[in-house]
Write an enzyme that holds these catalytic residues in place. Structure first.
Site, mmCIF file in Angstrom:
data_model
loop_
_atom_site.group_PDB
_atom_site.id
_atom_site.type_symbol
_atom_site.label_atom_id
_atom_site.label_comp_id
_atom_site.label_asym_id
_atom_site.label_seq_id
_atom_site.Cartn_x
_atom_site.Cartn_y
_atom_site.Cartn_z
ATOM 1 N N GLY A 15 0.799 -0.704 0.127
ATOM 2 C CA GLY A 15 0.050 -0.299 -0.420
ATOM 3 C C GLY A 15 1.330 1.211 -0.020
ATOM 4 N N ASP A 16 -0.037 2.373 -0.247
ATOM 5 C CA ASP A 16 1.032 3.715 0.179
ATOM 6 C C ASP A 16 1.692 4.051 0.730
ATOM 7 O OD1 ASP A 16 0.424 5.617 -2.281
ATOM 8 O OD2 ASP A 16 -0.311 6.698 -1.032
ATOM 9 N N ARG A 46 -1.743 -8.930 0.081
ATOM 10 C CA ARG A 46 -2.364 -10.032 -0.373
ATOM 11 C C ARG A 46 -1.800 -9.912 -1.972
ATOM 12 N NH1 ARG A 46 -7.789 -7.466 0.191
ATOM 13 N NH2 ARG A 46 -7.478 -5.758 -0.232
ATOM 14 N N LYS A 123 -4.627 4.477 12.232
ATOM 15 C CA LYS A 123 -6.375 5.384 11.635
ATOM 16 C C LYS A 123 -6.427 4.601 9.911
ATOM 17 C CE LYS A 123 -6.367 10.182 9.424
ATOM 18 N NZ LYS A 123 -5.586 10.075 9.044
ATOM 19 N N HIS A 215 -5.813 14.220 13.447
ATOM 20 C CA HIS A 215 -4.579 15.682 13.720
ATOM 21 C C HIS A 215 -5.173 16.808 14.427
ATOM 22 C CE1 HIS A 215 -3.541 12.242 11.446
ATOM 23 N NE2 HIS A 215 -3.131 12.639 10.484
ATOM 24 N N LYS A 311 -8.610 19.712 1.376
ATOM 25 C CA LYS A 311 -7.575 19.610 0.175
ATOM 26 C C LYS A 311 -8.372 20.535 -0.589
ATOM 27 C CE LYS A 311 -7.054 14.598 1.947
ATOM 28 N NZ LYS A 311 -6.444 14.232 1.909
ATOM 29 N N ARG A 321 -2.174 28.846 15.396
ATOM 30 C CA ARG A 321 -2.004 30.140 15.637
ATOM 31 C C ARG A 321 -3.305 30.448 17.079
ATOM 32 N NH1 ARG A 321 -0.556 32.450 10.455
ATOM 33 N NH2 ARG A 321 -1.144 34.604 11.263
HETATM 34 C C1 BG6 Z 1 -3.032 11.082 6.907
HETATM 35 C C2 BG6 Z 1 -4.603 11.886 5.856
HETATM 36 O O1 BG6 Z 1 -3.452 10.785 8.095
HETATM 37 O O2 BG6 Z 1 -2.496 12.611 6.965
HETATM 38 C C3 BG6 Z 1 -4.386 11.987 4.426
HETATM 39 O O3 BG6 Z 1 -5.442 10.631 6.071
HETATM 40 C C4 BG6 Z 1 -3.182 13.596 4.234
HETATM 41 O O4 BG6 Z 1 -5.468 12.192 3.963
HETATM 42 C C5 BG6 Z 1 -2.342 13.377 5.236
HETATM 43 O O5 BG6 Z 1 -3.362 13.508 3.390
HETATM 44 C C6 BG6 Z 1 -1.326 14.017 5.791
HETATM 45 O O6 BG6 Z 1 0.302 14.490 6.173
HETATM 46 P P1 BG6 Z 1 1.275 14.760 5.797
HETATM 47 O O7 BG6 Z 1 1.653 14.730 7.202
HETATM 48 O O8 BG6 Z 1 1.543 14.846 4.391
HETATM 49 O O9 BG6 Z 1 0.677 16.150 6.480
#
Ligand code: BG6
Length: 463
Positions: A15-16, A46, A123, A215, A311, A321
């Site tokens: 995966g990514d 898989r 997550k 986050h 996004k 801030r």
């Molecule tokens: C991930 C989200 O938790 O955090 C992504 O699933 C997002 O959608 C990413 O792009 C952002 O992480 P960072 O470290 O690149 O700010």
């Protein structure tokens, strides 16, 4: 500890996240001699792959981040030799026990019999209170809470970890850290790209679950917590969970949602969210959200904590801030005209990119007249420190290997985080609230400004 043996299994190895973050982080740790002497890494997924194919795939994303030293490619080869692959289904006990056999064989030679097993979980931890509780219950059937390391990679970011240092190791900040001096706090996350192929995952969650519930809320908890008894993981998490449990229920009218739409600029046409092939055409999933949150305790009563995440906006960054109150009876008020907001102190913690901490102060513009302007006291990391900043996953994977739990999410924190967002998410979905559209590459929906204005807040712009 360095003499010990560790076997690491990366589940979802093709995966990514594994390719972009996990394998490169493990390599960086290896490079810095932070991994135990004897280690093996098993990729599990898989797809059918040989060890050689996995190594080839992994090698493409490894970089010699650390000052590009000469022996890097040699180190890479050594690292790759310790990487193996096992293909299996995610729900097959049989496939996992085959992997287990392989691991046991590797460990036999070095095992001293008093090992440990830890599981790092990424997550999504469910998509609301209920599904999260099901997941927690399932994990707890096999693992004790202290074996579960729930990752929120924002907690591994240098400037997020530094928040507590800034506040508790400097005399000048902690006394100001309350409703007496702080007018509002803004937590801003912005990306200048859309879902681009990740829509399959994203559409099921949306930006509130993807960024805010974890986050940004984690940053808020660290920011707002009371002084912990010590730096011990339990002491810190005890304070964070208190903040989360003191939060006022979030109302639908305090939330703005948006979704990006196609936009052409400079001869390039940027897509709509729903142009993503993995997203249903009629999706109402928000790719942008803003929210006004409150902590109903003595320290923060009435102080708006504004969050904004999106996004496909005009820039990429993450910032905290802190806007301070106006100076009472300011002798220089008339120098600011009618716009006193422009003259208030502001502390900006730029989490990324180009890490920095600024403190905006009023200063006399040099010269014969009396003109003031807001200028930055500036701690710019690249200028101050020559060392590269490690990726969040490096810190977090190392902590998990060392059994340090401070930067991981405890189950009660997770429950409190879901308790805050679940009702509003359900309402958004039940009422089929249509997200306000905003052009790809813009500053997001204007609704976010109205929301902030309702609490007398003006969003700061990413510096
Ligand atoms: C991930 C989200 O938790 O955090 C992504 O699933 C997002 O959608 C990413 O792009 C952002 O992480 P960072 O470290 O690149 O700010």
């Amino acid at each position: 500890e360095n003499e010990s043996t560790v076997s690491i299994t990366v589940v979802g190895a093709s995966g990514d996240l594994a390719k972009k973050k996990i394998f490169p982080a493990l390599f960086a740790l290896y490079y810095e001699d932070c991994l135990p002497k004897h280690f093996t890494i098993y990729g599990y997924a898989r797809s059918k792959m040989t060890d050689a194919e996995l190594r080839n795939m992994v090698s493409k994303t490894l970089t010699c981040r650390i000052d590009k030293r000469e022996n890097c490619s040699e180190k890479m080869d050594q690292f790759l030799k310790r990487c193996f692959y096992h293909s299996g289904q995610y729900d097959s006990e049989e496939n996992f026990s085959q992997l287990d056999k392989k691991l046991k064989k590797q460990e036999l030679s070095a095992s001293s019999g008093n090992g440990w097993t830890r599981v790092i979980v990424e997550k999504p931890f469910g998509r609301d209170s209920e599904s999260s509780a099901v997941l927690t219950k399932a994990l707890k059937q096999y693992l004790a809470e202290d074996q579960i390391f729930r990752i929120d990679h924002y907690l591994g970011k240098e400037l997020v970890e530094n928040l507590s240092v800034l506040r508790f190791a400097n005399l000048i900040f902690e006394p100001l850290w309350s409703r007496r001096y702080i007018r509002n706090v803004q937590l801003i996350f912005s990306e200048d790209f859309g879902t681009e192929g990740r829509g399959g995952y994203f559409d099921n969650y949306g930006i509130i679950r993807d960024i805010m519930q974890n986050h940004l809320l984690q940053i808020l908890a660290l920011f707002a917590m009371e002084t912990p008894v010590s730096l011990d993981a339990e002491d810190i998490r005890n304070e964070k969970v208190k903040v989360l449990r003191s939060m006022r229920p979030l109302r639908l009218e305090d939330v703005v949602v948006g979704q990006y739409k196609s936009h052409s600029r400079g001869g390039v046409t940027y897509p709509s969210y729903t142009d993503d092939k993995t997203v249903p055409k009629d999706s109402l999933t928000p790719t942008f959200a803003a929210a006004a949150l409150f902590i109903d305790n003595a320290r923060w009563d009435g102080v708006p904590f504004l969050m904004k995440a999106g996004k496909a906006l005009h820039n990429r960054g993450a910032e905290i801030r802190v806007q301070f109150r106006h100076v009472p009876g300011n002798l220089y008020n008339r120098n600011f005209g009618t716009d006193l907001d422009r003259a208030t102190n502001e502390l900006v913690i730029r989490v990324q990119p180009d890490e920095a901490i600024f403190l905006k102060i009023n200063n006399k513009v040099p010269g014969l007249g009396m003109r003031l302007d807001l200028s930055n006291l500036n701690l710019h990391y690249a200028a101050r420190y020559s060392k590269e900043i490690p990726d969040a996953y490096e810190r977090l994977l190392l902590d998990a290997i060392e059994g340090e739990r401070r930067l991981f999410i405890r189950s009660d924190e997770l429950d409190a985080a879901w308790a805050l967002f679940t009702p509003v998410l359900a309402e958004l979905e039940e009422k089929k609230i249509i997200p306000e559209s905003y052009p790809y590459g813009s500053r997001g929906p204007v609704g976010a400004h109205y929301l902030a204005a309702r609490y007398n807040v003006r969003w700061g712009d990413l510096d």
